[in-house]
Design a protein around this motif. Structure first.
Motif, PDB file in Angstrom:
ATOM      1  N   ILE A 251      55.900  62.688  36.874  1.00  0.00           N
ATOM      2  CA  ILE A 251      56.330  61.769  37.938  1.00  0.00           C
ATOM      3  C   ILE A 251      57.776  62.045  38.305  1.00  0.00           C
ATOM      4  CG2 ILE A 251      56.869  59.304  38.388  1.00  0.00           C
ATOM      5  CD1 ILE A 251      54.268  58.661  36.804  1.00  0.00           C
ATOM      6  N   TYR A 252      58.582  62.503  37.323  1.00  0.00           N
ATOM      7  CA  TYR A 252      59.992  62.812  37.579  1.00  0.00           C
ATOM      8  C   TYR A 252      60.157  63.925  38.608  1.00  0.00           C
ATOM      9  CZ  TYR A 252      61.292  60.127  33.376  1.00  0.00           C
ATOM     10  OH  TYR A 252      61.491  59.149  32.447  1.00  0.00           O
ATOM     11  N   LEU A 253      59.153  64.791  38.694  1.00  0.00           N
ATOM     12  CA  LEU A 253      59.258  65.929  39.624  1.00  0.00           C
ATOM     13  C   LEU A 253      59.024  65.528  41.078  1.00  0.00           C
ATOM     14  CD1 LEU A 253      57.345  68.731  37.662  1.00  0.00           C
ATOM     15  CD2 LEU A 253      59.809  68.519  37.953  1.00  0.00           C
ATOM     16  N   GLN A 254      58.370  64.371  41.301  1.00  0.00           N
ATOM     17  CA  GLN A 254      58.012  63.985  42.673  1.00  0.00           C
ATOM     18  C   GLN A 254      59.221  63.820  43.596  1.00  0.00           C
ATOM     19  OE1 GLN A 254      55.154  60.744  42.669  1.00  0.00           O
ATOM     20  NE2 GLN A 254      54.020  61.683  41.006  1.00  0.00           N
ATOM     21  N   PRO A 255      60.247  63.025  43.216  1.00  0.00           N
ATOM     22  CA  PRO A 255      61.425  62.916  44.095  1.00  0.00           C
ATOM     23  C   PRO A 255      62.141  64.249  44.273  1.00  0.00           C
ATOM     24  CG  PRO A 255      61.413  61.159  42.454  1.00  0.00           C
ATOM     25  CD  PRO A 255      60.367  62.150  42.040  1.00  0.00           C
ATOM     26  N   LEU A 256      62.097  65.091  43.217  1.00  0.00           N
ATOM     27  CA  LEU A 256      62.735  66.408  43.298  1.00  0.00           C
ATOM     28  C   LEU A 256      62.056  67.274  44.357  1.00  0.00           C
ATOM     29  CD1 LEU A 256      64.773  68.484  42.170  1.00  0.00           C
ATOM     30  CD2 LEU A 256      63.035  69.129  40.501  1.00  0.00           C
ATOM     31  N   PHE A 257      60.720  67.357  44.300  1.00  0.00           N
ATOM     32  CA  PHE A 257      59.988  68.150  45.293  1.00  0.00           C
ATOM     33  C   PHE A 257      60.094  67.536  46.696  1.00  0.00           C
ATOM     34  CE2 PHE A 257      57.375  69.744  41.554  1.00  0.00           C
ATOM     35  CZ  PHE A 257      57.922  71.015  41.600  1.00  0.00           C
ATOM     36  N   VAL A 279      68.480  70.117  37.325  1.00  0.00           N
ATOM     37  CA  VAL A 279      68.619  70.693  35.976  1.00  0.00           C
ATOM     38  C   VAL A 279      68.202  69.674  34.920  1.00  0.00           C
ATOM     39  CG1 VAL A 279      70.262  71.555  34.260  1.00  0.00           C
ATOM     40  CG2 VAL A 279      70.396  72.366  36.626  1.00  0.00           C
ATOM     41  N   LEU A 280      68.671  68.410  35.070  1.00  0.00           N
ATOM     42  CA  LEU A 280      68.324  67.348  34.120  1.00  0.00           C
ATOM     43  C   LEU A 280      66.817  67.100  34.099  1.00  0.00           C
ATOM     44  CD1 LEU A 280      71.160  64.724  34.794  1.00  0.00           C
ATOM     45  CD2 LEU A 280      70.804  65.997  32.670  1.00  0.00           C
ATOM     46  N   ILE A 281      66.208  67.040  35.298  1.00  0.00           N
ATOM     47  CA  ILE A 281      64.763  66.771  35.405  1.00  0.00           C
ATOM     48  C   ILE A 281      63.948  67.890  34.768  1.00  0.00           C
ATOM     49  CG2 ILE A 281      62.824  66.530  37.017  1.00  0.00           C
ATOM     50  CD1 ILE A 281      64.847  65.114  38.927  1.00  0.00           C
ATOM     51  N   PHE A 282      64.272  69.143  35.121  1.00  0.00           N
ATOM     52  CA  PHE A 282      63.502  70.264  34.582  1.00  0.00           C
ATOM     53  C   PHE A 282      63.687  70.397  33.066  1.00  0.00           C
ATOM     54  CE2 PHE A 282      63.306  72.147  38.983  1.00  0.00           C
ATOM     55  CZ  PHE A 282      61.923  72.145  39.051  1.00  0.00           C
ATOM     56  N   THR A 283      64.902  70.098  32.574  1.00  0.00           N
ATOM     57  CA  THR A 283      65.143  70.132  31.119  1.00  0.00           C
ATOM     58  C   THR A 283      64.312  69.061  30.422  1.00  0.00           C
ATOM     59  OG1 THR A 283      67.425  70.886  31.513  1.00  0.00           O
ATOM     60  CG2 THR A 283      66.909  70.054  29.312  1.00  0.00           C
ATOM     61  N   GLY A 284      64.298  67.853  31.018  1.00  0.00           N
ATOM     62  CA  GLY A 284      63.515  66.756  30.462  1.00  0.00           C
ATOM     63  C   GLY A 284      62.035  67.077  30.412  1.00  0.00           C
ATOM     64  N   VAL A 285      61.501  67.607  31.522  1.00  0.00           N
ATOM     65  CA  VAL A 285      60.079  67.983  31.589  1.00  0.00           C
ATOM     66  C   VAL A 285      59.766  69.082  30.575  1.00  0.00           C
ATOM     67  CG1 VAL A 285      58.272  69.002  33.047  1.00  0.00           C
ATOM     68  CG2 VAL A 285      59.788  67.252  33.989  1.00  0.00           C
ATOM     69  N   TYR A 286      60.687  70.049  30.431  1.00  0.00           N
ATOM     70  CA  TYR A 286      60.505  71.156  29.475  1.00  0.00           C
ATOM     71  C   TYR A 286      60.392  70.625  28.046  1.00  0.00           C
ATOM     72  CZ  TYR A 286      61.572  75.223  26.587  1.00  0.00           C
ATOM     73  OH  TYR A 286      61.522  76.207  25.624  1.00  0.00           O
ATOM     74  N   LEU A 287      61.295  69.684  27.687  1.00  0.00           N
ATOM     75  CA  LEU A 287      61.300  69.132  26.328  1.00  0.00           C
ATOM     76  C   LEU A 287      60.012  68.359  26.023  1.00  0.00           C
ATOM     77  CD1 LEU A 287      64.995  67.867  26.032  1.00  0.00           C
ATOM     78  CD2 LEU A 287      63.954  69.758  24.762  1.00  0.00           C
ATOM     79  N   VAL A 288      59.517  67.620  27.017  1.00  0.00           N
ATOM     80  CA  VAL A 288      58.309  66.815  26.812  1.00  0.00           C
ATOM     81  C   VAL A 288      57.050  67.685  26.744  1.00  0.00           C
ATOM     82  CG1 VAL A 288      56.831  65.018  27.815  1.00  0.00           C
ATOM     83  CG2 VAL A 288      59.292  64.717  27.833  1.00  0.00           C
TER      84      VAL A 288
END
Length: 297
Positions: A251-257, A279-288
């Motif tokens: 869901i975090y990626l939606q506002p980014l896209f 960067v923060l969003i992609f790092t967060g998604v990567y960790l999860v």
């Protein structure tokens, strides 16, 4: 590619489609179609598509004891989820609505720990917080507050939407483990359509289909076919392989896209804050989404 990679790819495509949908749906509502009328079209159109496709799918029979779970999935994943979000946005500012919506992954993490006894891994919690920080920064930066006629009620409704979707992700997981998606998704949308119909019937009746511009018809079609039918299938593919907390973080990626799409159309500009948020969003998604132990999905 492994099944897990396909699942992560499916979840990413869903986020891209939803990101594009923000811009497309705004062209339709409320000028041509009122929100509840649009929901009625989305759910009704998708229901017909799911029934049509199901005739070509596997022939499974749903156990009677699973229908209450299907009705619950329809309530939390279709009716309550869509109706509270659209109505909430009409009362509060889009900024507050968007910020509240991205609390869903945190809610899913807590619900998964309580209901599914899922371990709250430190890496996942840190990833979720990073993603949340990046998303809120992206949403708040460079936006102006708009008139919110009843912000308290609006914020409450959007928060109910987020909690509702969190419950749905957990409820539907057990159905995914037992049946093929095409076996039960048509029923989820059938019950969901019956639930939204009383709210959207008058607004649906008020649509002047004869005089709708061609581009608006295409945009309505995009929302029904891609933003609802197609994304629902992709979400089910991702949920078969991933934990609800992993699916929710996308869901975090939606506002980014949505921002990338707006920048591409020349409706927005690129800035250092937006790049930092990304960067923060992609790092967060990567960790999860990283699978570091065999037992973890």
């Amino acid at each position: 590619m492994s099944k897990r990679t396909w699942a992560l790819l499916a979840a990413t495509i869903v986020s891209i489609i939803y990101g594009v949908t923000f811009t497309i749906a705004k062209d339709v509502m409320p000028k041509y179609v009122e929100p509840f009328g649009f929901i009625t079209m989305r759910v009704g159109g998708s229901m017909l598509l799911f029934w049509l496709v199901s005739f070509f799918g596997p022939k499974e029979k749903i156990a009677k004891e699973d229908f209450p779970r299907i009705v619950a999935a329809a309530l939390f994943g279709v009716a309550l989820n869509m109706l509270t979000f659209f109505k909430g946005l009409s009362y509060t500012s889009p900024i507050m609505g968007a910020v509240l919506m991205v609390t869903t992954p945190m809610i899913v993490l807590v619900l998964s720990a309580i209901i599914m006894k899922e371990r709250m891994l430190k890496r996942k919690v840190f990833g979720l917080i990073l993603g949340l920080a990046g998303t809120i920064t992206l949403i708040l930066y460079g936006k102006s507050m708009v008139n919110a006629p009843n912000a308290t009620l609006g914020n409450l409704l959007v928060f109910i939407n987020a909690v509702s979707y969190g419950f749905y992700l957990i409820i539907v997981k057990k159905l995914m483990d037992k049946y093929n998606a095409f076996t039960f998704v048509k029923w989820i949308y059938t019950f969901g359509f019956l639930m939204v119909l009383p709210f959207g019937w008058n607004e649906f009746n008020a649509i002047d289909f004869v005089n709708l511009p061609t581009d608006i018809l295409w945009k309505i079609g995009f929302v029904v076919v891609f933003s609802t039918f197609f994304t629902y299938l992709l979400n089910l593919i991702s949920m078969r392989e991933l934990k609800p907390t992993t699916v929710a973080v996308f869901i975090y990626l939606q506002p980014l896209f949505a921002t990338i799409f707006a920048v591409g159309l020349g409706k927005d500009d690129l800035s250092l804050v937006k790049l930092l948020s990304a960067v923060l969003i992609f790092t967060g998604v990567y960790l999860v989404t990283q699978k570091r132990v065999i037992s973890e999905k």
